[in-house]
Design a protein around this motif. Structure first.
Motif, short mmCIF file in Angstrom:
data_model
loop_
_atom_site.label_atom_id
_atom_site.label_comp_id
_atom_site.label_asym_id
_atom_site.label_seq_id
_atom_site.Cartn_x
_atom_site.Cartn_y
_atom_site.Cartn_z
N GLU A 119 -82.50 -28.60 -102.00
CA GLU A 119 -81.55 -27.55 -101.09
C GLU A 119 -82.08 -27.63 -99.48
OE1 GLU A 119 -82.05 -23.83 -103.06
OE2 GLU A 119 -80.54 -24.32 -104.27
N LYS A 120 -83.29 -27.82 -99.14
CA LYS A 120 -83.59 -27.73 -97.98
C LYS A 120 -83.30 -28.90 -97.23
CE LYS A 120 -88.18 -27.75 -95.34
NZ LYS A 120 -88.59 -29.31 -95.36
N SER A 121 -83.46 -30.07 -97.88
CA SER A 121 -82.96 -31.57 -97.19
C SER A 121 -81.25 -31.35 -96.86
CB SER A 121 -83.04 -32.68 -98.22
OG SER A 121 -84.48 -32.85 -98.34
N ASP A 122 -80.66 -30.77 -98.10
CA ASP A 122 -79.31 -30.61 -97.75
C ASP A 122 -78.75 -29.90 -96.49
OD1 ASP A 122 -78.76 -32.29 -99.99
OD2 ASP A 122 -78.16 -30.63 -101.32
N GLN A 123 -79.48 -28.78 -96.37
CA GLN A 123 -79.38 -27.81 -95.31
C GLN A 123 -79.44 -28.66 -94.04
OE1 GLN A 123 -81.54 -24.25 -95.54
NE2 GLN A 123 -79.55 -23.31 -96.46
N GLU A 124 -80.58 -29.07 -94.12
CA GLU A 124 -81.02 -30.00 -92.86
C GLU A 124 -80.07 -31.12 -92.38
OE1 GLU A 124 -86.03 -29.58 -93.10
OE2 GLU A 124 -84.96 -31.37 -93.22
N LEU A 125 -79.62 -31.63 -93.41
CA LEU A 125 -78.85 -32.81 -92.98
C LEU A 125 -77.46 -32.07 -92.93
CD1 LEU A 125 -78.83 -35.71 -93.89
CD2 LEU A 125 -78.00 -35.48 -96.19
N ALA A 126 -76.81 -31.02 -93.27
CA ALA A 126 -75.68 -30.26 -92.98
C ALA A 126 -75.78 -29.92 -91.31
CB ALA A 126 -75.40 -29.11 -93.61
N THR A 127 -76.92 -29.67 -90.97
CA THR A 127 -77.22 -29.04 -89.61
C THR A 127 -77.18 -30.26 -88.51
OG1 THR A 127 -78.76 -27.26 -90.27
CG2 THR A 127 -78.70 -27.90 -88.06
N LEU A 128 -77.81 -31.34 -89.24
CA LEU A 128 -77.95 -32.67 -88.02
C LEU A 128 -76.43 -33.11 -88.11
CD1 LEU A 128 -80.27 -34.17 -86.84
CD2 LEU A 128 -80.54 -35.75 -89.05
N ARG A 129 -75.93 -33.33 -89.24
CA ARG A 129 -74.66 -33.75 -89.16
C ARG A 129 -73.49 -33.03 -88.31
NH1 ARG A 129 -73.98 -35.16 -95.18
NH2 ARG A 129 -74.54 -37.36 -95.23
N GLU A 130 -73.82 -31.69 -87.98
CA GLU A 130 -73.20 -30.98 -87.49
C GLU A 130 -73.30 -31.05 -85.85
OE1 GLU A 130 -70.57 -28.79 -88.04
OE2 GLU A 130 -70.30 -28.23 -85.80
N SER A 131 -74.80 -31.39 -85.56
CA SER A 131 -74.85 -31.73 -84.21
C SER A 131 -74.71 -33.04 -83.83
CB SER A 131 -76.50 -31.35 -83.81
OG SER A 131 -77.22 -32.59 -84.71
N PHE A 132 -74.43 -34.00 -84.73
CA PHE A 132 -74.23 -35.28 -84.56
C PHE A 132 -72.70 -35.42 -84.27
CE2 PHE A 132 -73.65 -39.85 -86.54
CZ PHE A 132 -74.43 -40.45 -85.36
N ARG A 133 -72.03 -34.68 -84.64
CA ARG A 133 -70.35 -34.70 -84.67
C ARG A 133 -69.97 -35.02 -83.15
NH1 ARG A 133 -67.26 -30.23 -87.45
NH2 ARG A 133 -68.60 -30.81 -88.95
N GLU A 134 -70.73 -34.19 -82.26
CA GLU A 134 -70.35 -34.15 -80.87
C GLU A 134 -70.55 -35.77 -80.31
OE1 GLU A 134 -71.04 -34.21 -76.47
OE2 GLU A 134 -72.41 -33.94 -78.03
N ILE A 135 -71.77 -36.32 -80.55
CA ILE A 135 -72.13 -37.45 -80.19
C ILE A 135 -71.30 -38.58 -80.87
CG2 ILE A 135 -73.97 -39.37 -80.44
CD1 ILE A 135 -75.98 -37.17 -80.27
N GLU A 136 -71.01 -38.53 -82.10
CA GLU A 136 -70.25 -39.40 -82.60
C GLU A 136 -68.67 -39.42 -82.25
OE1 GLU A 136 -69.94 -38.74 -86.97
OE2 GLU A 136 -70.61 -40.77 -87.43
N GLU A 137 -68.07 -38.38 -81.78
CA GLU A 137 -66.75 -38.24 -81.17
C GLU A 137 -66.86 -38.91 -79.75
OE1 GLU A 137 -65.58 -34.17 -81.19
OE2 GLU A 137 -65.40 -34.19 -83.39
N ARG A 138 -67.93 -38.62 -78.89
CA ARG A 138 -68.11 -39.18 -77.72
C ARG A 138 -68.28 -40.66 -77.78
NH1 ARG A 138 -72.47 -38.25 -74.10
NH2 ARG A 138 -73.59 -36.99 -75.67
N TYR A 139 -68.95 -40.93 -78.91
CA TYR A 139 -69.34 -42.44 -78.89
C TYR A 139 -67.95 -43.29 -79.59
CZ TYR A 139 -71.86 -46.75 -80.83
OH TYR A 139 -72.25 -47.96 -81.05
N ALA A 140 -67.36 -42.70 -80.37
CA ALA A 140 -65.98 -43.17 -80.80
C ALA A 140 -64.96 -43.50 -79.46
CB ALA A 140 -65.36 -42.33 -81.78
N ALA A 141 -64.95 -42.31 -78.74
CA ALA A 141 -64.25 -42.36 -77.57
C ALA A 141 -64.67 -43.55 -76.55
CB ALA A 141 -63.96 -41.05 -76.58
N GLU A 142 -65.56 -43.65 -76.29
CA GLU A 142 -66.44 -44.65 -75.71
C GLU A 142 -66.24 -46.14 -76.08
OE1 GLU A 142 -70.13 -44.07 -73.30
OE2 GLU A 142 -69.33 -42.20 -72.39
#
Ligand SMILES: [Zn+2]
Length: 247
Positions: A119-142
């Motif tokens: 459960e702890k890992s899933d939660q951390e993963l969700a947080t990390l994925r959320e914070s990664f979304r912005e980078i991923e979008e920027r990366y896709a755009a570039e």
């Protein structure tokens, strides 16, 4: 200036630009390098966390299976209790029951802690994925922007290849071969400018090869200025030229 030298310098310049353009085409452009590294780091972090979560889930399933096994054994032993005839058999069976109860409780503990970890890992993963979304979008755009620039760079590569071939046809074969031998040894460039060494108080000017710093003899300086053949550095063997003349 010597026409061959002029062509050699243009050839070297075209080759340098060609190698830069090819590097740009097949590598990550400078303007997105930082983002690329950040993207790669985040991806690695997410992968590591996914593995932790998967490992916790595996441990949980293993512990639950062990509990189930022990529970079935317990049921079997409890059914046997009514059938034992001797005190010794009865004692032995009680011992087995105790052992299996211990297995159940430690299996349940293991399953519980694996569940908590998962459960702890899933939660951390969700947080990390959320914070990664912005980078991923920027990366896709570039990446899209970079993909759009690629055809232009590819066109430059083709243009420079044509230019290199054309310059080679203007030069005698022997000189092209000589140039290529030096280039094999120094992929960064087969030519080197000659510069004066500034020494206050000295009457006669001294010159050196800018690539290897070796002193260039006055006779060689004259040869570069007036000669019809190409002049190589005594030390590094690069083809020498005067910068002001190449401009
Ligand atoms: Zn040199």
């Amino acid at each position: 200036m010597n026409q061959n030298l002029q062509n050699i310098l243009e050839l070297q310049s075209a080759l340098t630009r060609l190698s830069e353009a090819e590097q740009r085409l097949h590598g990550i452009p400078d303007w997105m390098r930082e983002l690329h590294e950040e993207h790669t780091t985040r991806q690695t972090e997410i992968q590591a966390l996914e593995e932790t979560a998967a490992e916790a889930a595996r441990q949980r399933r293993a512990a639950e299976a062990a509990v189930q096994d022990a529970q079935e054994k317990l049921k079997k032993y409890q059914q046997q209790i009514n059938k034992v005839s001797t005190q010794r058999e009865y004692g032995a069976l009680l011992q087995e029951i105790d052992t299996v109860k211990g297995q159940i409780s430690s299996g349940e503990e293991a399953a519980f802690s694996a569940l908590a970890q998962s459960e702890k890992s899933d939660q951390e993963l969700a947080t990390l994925r959320e914070s990664f979304r912005e980078i991923e979008e920027r990366y896709a755009a570039e990446m899209t922007r970079w993909e759009a620039e690629k055809p232009e760079v590819a066109r430059q590569v083709e243009e420079l290849k044509t230019r290199v071939a054309e310059l080679k046809t203007r030069l005698p074969r022997g000189i092209v071969a000589q140039f290529e031998r030096i280039l094999d040894r120094y992929p960064g460039g087969a030519t080197a400018p000659v510069r004066p060494i500034e020494r206050p108080g000295q009457k006669q000017r001294e010159w050196h090869c800018l690539a290897c710093n070796y002193r260039v003899r006055p006779q060689v300086v004259v040869e570069i200025r007036n000669g019809d053949s190409l002049v190589q550095c005594d030390s590094c063997k690069r083809i020498l030229y005067f910068e002001e003349e190449s401009a």
